[in-house]
Design a protein around this motif. Structure first.
Motif, mmCIF file in Angstrom:
data_model
loop_
_atom_site.group_PDB
_atom_site.id
_atom_site.type_symbol
_atom_site.label_atom_id
_atom_site.label_comp_id
_atom_site.label_asym_id
_atom_site.label_seq_id
_atom_site.Cartn_x
_atom_site.Cartn_y
_atom_site.Cartn_z
ATOM 1 N N UNK A 233 0.874 -1.176 0.000
ATOM 2 C CA UNK A 233 0.000 0.000 0.000
ATOM 3 C C UNK A 233 0.912 1.226 0.000
ATOM 4 N N UNK A 234 0.499 2.222 -0.749
ATOM 5 C CA UNK A 234 1.322 3.422 -0.860
ATOM 6 C C UNK A 234 1.479 4.081 0.515
ATOM 7 N N UNK A 235 0.342 4.111 1.257
ATOM 8 C CA UNK A 235 0.407 4.722 2.585
ATOM 9 C C UNK A 235 1.392 3.951 3.477
ATOM 10 N N UNK A 236 1.311 2.616 3.403
ATOM 11 C CA UNK A 236 2.216 1.787 4.199
ATOM 12 C C UNK A 236 3.672 2.066 3.848
ATOM 13 N N UNK A 237 3.930 2.255 2.549
ATOM 14 C CA UNK A 237 5.298 2.524 2.094
ATOM 15 C C UNK A 237 5.808 3.856 2.651
ATOM 16 N N UNK A 238 4.957 4.885 2.550
ATOM 17 C CA UNK A 238 5.385 6.208 3.052
ATOM 18 C C UNK A 238 5.594 6.136 4.575
ATOM 19 N N UNK A 239 4.713 5.385 5.255
ATOM 20 C CA UNK A 239 4.877 5.222 6.709
ATOM 21 C C UNK A 239 6.199 4.517 7.024
ATOM 22 N N UNK A 265 7.345 16.193 4.845
ATOM 23 C CA UNK A 265 6.457 15.969 3.693
ATOM 24 C C UNK A 265 5.787 14.604 3.834
ATOM 25 N N UNK A 266 6.562 13.587 4.232
ATOM 26 C CA UNK A 266 6.017 12.227 4.381
ATOM 27 C C UNK A 266 4.955 12.199 5.477
ATOM 28 N N UNK A 267 5.231 12.903 6.578
ATOM 29 C CA UNK A 267 4.285 12.944 7.691
ATOM 30 C C UNK A 267 2.962 13.562 7.239
ATOM 31 N N UNK A 268 3.069 14.647 6.490
ATOM 32 C CA UNK A 268 1.879 15.331 5.964
ATOM 33 C C UNK A 268 1.111 14.399 5.022
ATOM 34 N N UNK A 269 1.862 13.704 4.157
ATOM 35 C CA UNK A 269 1.229 12.795 3.187
ATOM 36 C C UNK A 269 0.495 11.670 3.914
ATOM 37 N N UNK A 270 1.125 11.108 4.963
ATOM 38 C CA UNK A 270 0.493 10.006 5.703
ATOM 39 C C UNK A 270 -0.788 10.484 6.381
ATOM 40 N N UNK A 271 -0.742 11.669 6.980
ATOM 41 C CA UNK A 271 -1.956 12.218 7.622
ATOM 42 C C UNK A 271 -3.063 12.399 6.588
ATOM 43 N N UNK A 272 -2.692 12.940 5.416
ATOM 44 C CA UNK A 272 -3.670 13.158 4.344
ATOM 45 C C UNK A 272 -4.258 11.827 3.873
ATOM 46 N N UNK A 273 -3.378 10.815 3.700
ATOM 47 C CA UNK A 273 -3.849 9.510 3.207
ATOM 48 C C UNK A 273 -4.730 8.818 4.239
ATOM 49 N N UNK A 274 -4.401 9.022 5.524
ATOM 50 C CA UNK A 274 -5.227 8.436 6.587
ATOM 51 C C UNK A 274 -6.637 9.020 6.538
ATOM 52 N N UNK A 275 -6.693 10.345 6.406
ATOM 53 C CA UNK A 275 -7.997 11.028 6.332
ATOM 54 C C UNK A 275 -8.777 10.522 5.118
ATOM 55 N N UNK A 276 -8.062 10.405 4.004
ATOM 56 C CA UNK A 276 -8.668 9.935 2.754
ATOM 57 C C UNK A 276 -9.240 8.523 2.950
ATOM 58 N N UNK A 277 -8.434 7.619 3.577
ATOM 59 C CA UNK A 277 -8.879 6.237 3.806
ATOM 60 C C UNK A 277 -10.105 6.216 4.713
ATOM 61 N N UNK A 278 -10.086 7.061 5.764
ATOM 62 C CA UNK A 278 -11.217 7.120 6.689
ATOM 63 C C UNK A 278 -12.465 7.591 5.962
ATOM 64 N N UNK A 279 -12.292 8.614 5.130
ATOM 65 C CA UNK A 279 -13.415 9.152 4.360
ATOM 66 C C UNK A 279 -13.982 8.101 3.418
ATOM 67 N N UNK A 280 -13.070 7.335 2.821
ATOM 68 C CA UNK A 280 -13.501 6.309 1.864
ATOM 69 C C UNK A 280 -14.312 5.226 2.592
ATOM 70 N N UNK A 281 -13.817 4.865 3.784
ATOM 71 C CA UNK A 281 -14.515 3.847 4.592
ATOM 72 C C UNK A 281 -15.921 4.356 4.966
ATOM 73 N N UNK A 282 -15.983 5.648 5.345
ATOM 74 C CA UNK A 282 -17.256 6.257 5.716
ATOM 75 C C UNK A 282 -18.226 6.240 4.535
ATOM 76 N N UNK A 283 -17.696 6.582 3.355
ATOM 77 C CA UNK A 283 -18.550 6.609 2.151
ATOM 78 C C UNK A 283 -19.055 5.214 1.838
ATOM 79 N N UNK A 284 -18.148 4.187 2.036
ATOM 80 C CA UNK A 284 -18.518 2.802 1.752
ATOM 81 C C UNK A 284 -19.659 2.355 2.671
#
Ligand SMILES: [Fe+2]
Ligand SMILES: [Fe+2]
Length: 287
Positions: A233-239, A265-284
């Motif tokens: 997972x891209x998020x896992x890789x950045x983490x 930059x990586x920290x910011x990206x991970x936070x953004x991706x986490x929010x995105x994943x949470x949002x996606x789960x919520x939408x699902x």
């Protein structure tokens, strides 16, 4: 942790040069405990498509650092830079031993002529190393976890990774020392770093693109790649990049400066991706 030492001071120079010189290790790549590989592991190692690029990068690194060394006016800094040249040249020898020992396909390519401004070439190379190492930390973790090769082989690569980490810590301190002595403020230094990182990223993308073109149809075959990338997972890789960077940096003296831009930059990206994943789960769940 904030350093107690002022960047650009004589004390700062003594610290980052002495630490670099004192942690230099003496070894011969031929004498490292190279493991015997069984046929499947050997096939996996041979299928990795970038040995030629790695070998060339290390030879080029040694050549740039060696060319720049005589131009360094400060004797202590020059001694440290010269030692980095020794280590880069040894990296190329280590990769050569690997290529010969395991019959990997990689030929020696000519090294391009360097521009007359060798310090800029050294700085470009330094920021390139910072970017490559940061991404390499994550890739190395993924490869090690997938047991792509025996642990003994990763222990050898770890020798190289440790030296690359020392190089980037030395380089970040060298840059801060150099720019501070030229009167550059911290924001101006950060801006300059971002500009050099941009150049390094463009070069890296260019290299990946060239690699893809020249490997067209001869890529990592699907089974090899899936071994690496199963569950990727891209998020896992950045983490992983972020965590591995923190772990590898934790062994250095806290008074030394460390790279901050890429982890931020990586920290910011991970936070953004986490929010995105949470949002996606919520939408699902809502659907
Ligand atoms: Fe190297
Ligand atoms: Fe290096």
């Amino acid at each position: 942790m904030k350093s107690r030492i002022a960047a650009g001071s004589e004390e700062h120079k003594q610290l980052f040069c002495r630490q670099f010189i004192d942690t230099h290790q003496v070894f011969d790549p031929e004498e490292l405990p190279w493991p015997e590989l069984d046929a499947p592991a050997l096939a996996r190692l041979q299928a990795v498509p970038f040995w030629q690029e790695v070998y060339h990068t290390e030879r080029r690194a040694g050549a740039i650092v060696d060319a720049f060394t005589p131009q360094v006016t400060d004797p202590l800094v020059r001694e440290a830079v010269a030692l980095q040249g020794v280590e880069e040249t040894r990296h190329a020898r280590l990769i050569r031993v690997l290529i010969d020992r395991y019959a990997l396909s990689a030929t020696e390519q000519p090294i391009e002529a360097f521009p007359p401004d060798l310090e800029t070439a050294f700085i470009d190379f330094g920021f390139g190393e910072c970017l490559d190492a940061f991404l390499g930390f994550g890739a190395f973790k993924t490869a090690r976890q997938s047991e792509f090769l025996p642990a003994a082989m990763f222990d050898i690569f770890d020798v190289l990774m440790f030296e690359e980490t020392r190089h980037i810590v030395f380089f970040i301190n060298y840059m801060a020392w150099r720019e501070r002595r030229r009167g550059l403020s911290a924001p101006a230094r950060a801006l300059k770093s971002a500009w050099f990182y941009g150049r390094a990223a463009r070069r890296l993308f260019g290299m990946v693109k060239r690699g893809q073109d020249s490997n067209d149809g001869r890529d990592f075959d699907v089974t090899q790649a899936s071994l690496f990338l199963d569950g990727f997972s891209f998020r896992g890789f950045v983490e992983d990049c972020y965590r591995e960077n923190a772990r590898r940096m934790s062994v250095f003296d806290p008074d030394l400066m460390q790279p901050t831009l890429l982890p931020a930059v990586a920290d910011l990206a991970v936070r953004g991706l986490r929010l995105w994943d949470r949002g996606r789960l919520g939408r699902k769940q809502a659907a």
